[in-house]
Design a protein around this motif. Structure first.
Motif, PDB file in Angstrom:
ATOM      1  N   UNK A  33       1.020  -1.219   0.028  1.00 30.98           N
ATOM      2  CA  UNK A  33      -0.046   0.145   0.134  1.00 30.98           C
ATOM      3  C   UNK A  33       0.779   1.231   0.217  1.00 30.98           C
ATOM      4  N   UNK A  34       2.005   1.207   0.428  1.00 29.44           N
ATOM      5  CA  UNK A  34       3.033   2.451   0.482  1.00 29.44           C
ATOM      6  C   UNK A  34       3.335   2.615  -1.043  1.00 29.44           C
ATOM      7  N   UNK A  35       3.383   1.672  -1.913  1.00 27.72           N
ATOM      8  CA  UNK A  35       3.806   1.947  -3.354  1.00 27.72           C
ATOM      9  C   UNK A  35       2.636   2.145  -4.159  1.00 27.72           C
ATOM     10  N   UNK A  36       1.247   1.632  -3.758  1.00 26.93           N
ATOM     11  CA  UNK A  36       0.161   2.044  -4.247  1.00 26.93           C
ATOM     12  C   UNK A  36      -0.201   3.290  -4.172  1.00 26.93           C
ATOM     13  N   UNK A  37      -0.382   3.990  -2.876  1.00 22.28           N
ATOM     14  CA  UNK A  37      -0.815   5.113  -2.516  1.00 22.28           C
ATOM     15  C   UNK A  37       0.220   6.318  -2.336  1.00 22.28           C
ATOM     16  N   UNK A  38       1.803   5.712  -2.539  1.00 22.04           N
ATOM     17  CA  UNK A  38       2.568   6.822  -2.313  1.00 22.04           C
ATOM     18  C   UNK A  38       2.281   7.887  -1.388  1.00 22.04           C
ATOM     19  N   UNK A  39       2.408   7.798  -0.183  1.00 25.90           N
ATOM     20  CA  UNK A  39       2.158   8.694   0.738  1.00 25.90           C
ATOM     21  C   UNK A  39       3.077   9.724   0.834  1.00 25.90           C
ATOM     22  N   UNK A  40       2.767  10.867   1.282  1.00 25.26           N
ATOM     23  CA  UNK A  40       3.817  12.374   1.530  1.00 25.26           C
ATOM     24  C   UNK A  40       4.466  11.928   2.783  1.00 25.26           C
ATOM     25  N   UNK A  41       3.820  11.389   3.671  1.00 29.10           N
ATOM     26  CA  UNK A  41       4.274  11.223   5.137  1.00 29.10           C
ATOM     27  C   UNK A  41       3.445   9.739   5.644  1.00 29.10           C
ATOM     28  N   UNK A  42       4.425   9.038   6.385  1.00 27.72           N
ATOM     29  CA  UNK A  42       4.129   7.962   7.043  1.00 27.72           C
ATOM     30  C   UNK A  42       4.208   8.063   8.562  1.00 27.72           C
ATOM     31  N   UNK A  43       3.242   8.008   9.540  1.00 29.31           N
ATOM     32  CA  UNK A  43       3.061   7.982  10.929  1.00 29.31           C
ATOM     33  C   UNK A  43       3.045   6.690  11.400  1.00 29.31           C
ATOM     34  N   UNK A  44       4.164   6.217  12.348  1.00 28.94           N
ATOM     35  CA  UNK A  44       4.125   4.727  12.706  1.00 28.94           C
ATOM     36  C   UNK A  44       3.616   5.192  14.103  1.00 28.94           C
ATOM     37  N   UNK A  45       2.317   4.568  14.348  1.00 29.75           N
ATOM     38  CA  UNK A  45       1.598   4.816  15.809  1.00 29.75           C
ATOM     39  C   UNK A  45       1.048   3.558  16.439  1.00 29.75           C
ATOM     40  N   UNK A  46       1.602   2.407  16.439  1.00 38.48           N
ATOM     41  CA  UNK A  46       1.166   1.274  17.399  1.00 38.48           C
ATOM     42  C   UNK A  46       1.218   1.684  18.594  1.00 38.48           C
ATOM     43  N   UNK A  47       0.243   1.370  19.728  1.00 44.74           N
ATOM     44  CA  UNK A  47       0.210   1.825  20.889  1.00 44.74           C
ATOM     45  C   UNK A  47       1.514   0.909  21.750  1.00 44.74           C
ATOM     46  N   UNK A  48       1.748   1.472  22.969  1.00 49.45           N
ATOM     47  CA  UNK A  48       2.997   0.796  23.661  1.00 49.45           C
ATOM     48  C   UNK A  48       2.748  -0.529  23.746  1.00 49.45           C
ATOM     49  N   UNK A  49       1.440  -1.009  24.312  1.00 50.15           N
ATOM     50  CA  UNK A  49       1.070  -2.520  24.254  1.00 50.15           C
ATOM     51  C   UNK A  49       1.590  -3.217  23.293  1.00 50.15           C
ATOM     52  N   UNK A  50       1.729  -2.500  21.891  1.00 49.41           N
ATOM     53  CA  UNK A  50       1.959  -3.558  20.633  1.00 49.41           C
ATOM     54  C   UNK A  50       3.471  -2.753  20.164  1.00 49.41           C
TER      55      UNK A  50
END
Length: 365
Positions: A334-351
């Motif tokens: 999906x990174x290649x498909x939608x080519x985002x301008x920004x990627x925010x990595x946000x899994x919670x502390x538990x994960x």
């Protein structure tokens, strides 16, 4: 007679204290038992040569003995088996804190926040994975940052019993931030943001494991500012609706108690149009558009961000691509498909770590 009893007690005490040492010499535990905890085995202490070495020697010796004393694994397992049943509530994985606040015990969440679980090897492996992901994303011209929502047990330490408080202990969140900094990965520490949110009201629900909409807005403002979008700041007073009753919380479902309700203020912002669902429910990967000009932002996270951050981002972004992290096993196409301008990595502390394991959680992640 009393003297002989004291002698017998002294002998028994010595035997009890000496057993782990003797067992460690005769039948040492396999190093695999420590590695299975996601930690690196503490090395043998070095022979001191300098004053700094002498100062460090007690700490190194203590760490070595903790990992090498006899029947270590059996004693840890016995402690786990004996204490876990006493921490439940109604047969579920819930801990009741002060003033009736509920905490989830699954995924070692409470022990993780207390610094009682410290899987340094897994944290290091996760950060290495994120560094590779950062390099891939930046090679495509996009930007990458990490912001992990803390556990409720991290934010409400004083509502927990003494054993479940970190009391200055190093935690996985601390290790995570240190390792990210060493790799030069842009990171937002959301713990002080949640502390500030708590000072002005509830940061997390009392009967749910998630943050409140107000806290989500403050977290969004902090992450957006770190990403260079200070003008995206939302005013909670304008972004939230009137007081309403929230029903159907995590713990209400777990306990089968519909009476667990509380007041909240939900988001009162315009949503967008769902362009595509990229995976089946529950909590599907999705693409949502706002109809305005702006960047494409991809958020890789969990239930903390699937709704709140999507709505907040749609006030400025043209398109939001929300992806479930799946313990780092998300579909990278999906990174290649939608080519985002920004990627925010946000899994919670538990994960926080990428450990691949079956999802046995009883509440949404």
């Amino acid at each position: 007679m009393l003297l002989s009893h004291r002698r017998l007690f002294a002998v028994l005490s010595f035997a009890l204290l000496a057993t782990p040492l003797i067992a460690g010499l005769v039948w040492p535990d396999s190093p695999a038992t420590v590695l299975a905890e996601g930690r690196l085995l503490a090395p043998a202490p070095r022979a001191p040569r300098t004053w700094a070495d002498w100062l460090a020697h007690p700490r190194e010796t203590d760490a070595y003995l903790k990992d090498h004393f006899g029947v270590r694994h059996a004693m840890i397992q016995a402690h786990h088996d004996l204490t876990k049943p006493m921490l439940g509530f109604g047969g579920t994985s819930i801990l009741v804190g002060r003033d009736g606040r509920l905490f989830y015990l699954g995924d070692d969440l409470v022990r993780q926040s207390a610094g009682l679980v410290l899987r340094d090897r897994e944290v290091a492996d996760t950060v290495a994975t994120l560094a590779a992901l950062r390099d891939l994303i930046e090679k495509g011209g996009a930007r990458f940052l990490v912001a992990s929502p803390p556990n409720s047990a991290t934010v409400y330490q004083d509502d927990l019993p003494i054993w479940a408080q970190s009391r200055g202990r190093l935690t996985e969140y601390d290790l995570f931030l240190d390792d990210l900094a060493e790799r030069g990965i842009k990171t937002v520490d959301l713990r002080p943001v949640m502390a500030a949110a708590r000072a002005g009201g509830e940061a997390y629900y009392k009967y749910d494991s998630h943050w409140t909409p107000r806290a989500a807005i403050l977290a969004f403002n902090a992450v957006a500012a770190a990403a260079g979008h200070k003008d995206w700041t939302l005013d909670p007073e304008k972004a939230l609706g009137p007081q309403s009753i929230r029903r159907g919380s995590d713990f209400s479902r777990l306990l089968g108690d519909p009476a667990l309700v509380e007041e909240t203020r939900e988001f009162n912002l315009p949503g967008g149009k769902t362009e595509a669902l990229l995976s089946p429910p529950p909590m599907p990967d999705k693409v949502v558009t706002s109809g305005r000009r702006g960047p494409t932002i991809m958020v890789i996270g969990d239930s903390f961000t699937t709704d709140d951050f999507t709505v907040a981002l749609l006030q400025h972004a043209a398109r939001v691509v929300w992806i479930n992290h799946r313990r780092c096993g998300f579909d990278r196409k999906w990174i290649d498909v939608y080519r985002p301008d920004e990627v925010w990595w946000m899994p919670t502390e538990r994960f926080l770590t990428c450990t691949a394991q079956p999802d046995r959680s009883e509440i949404a992640g």
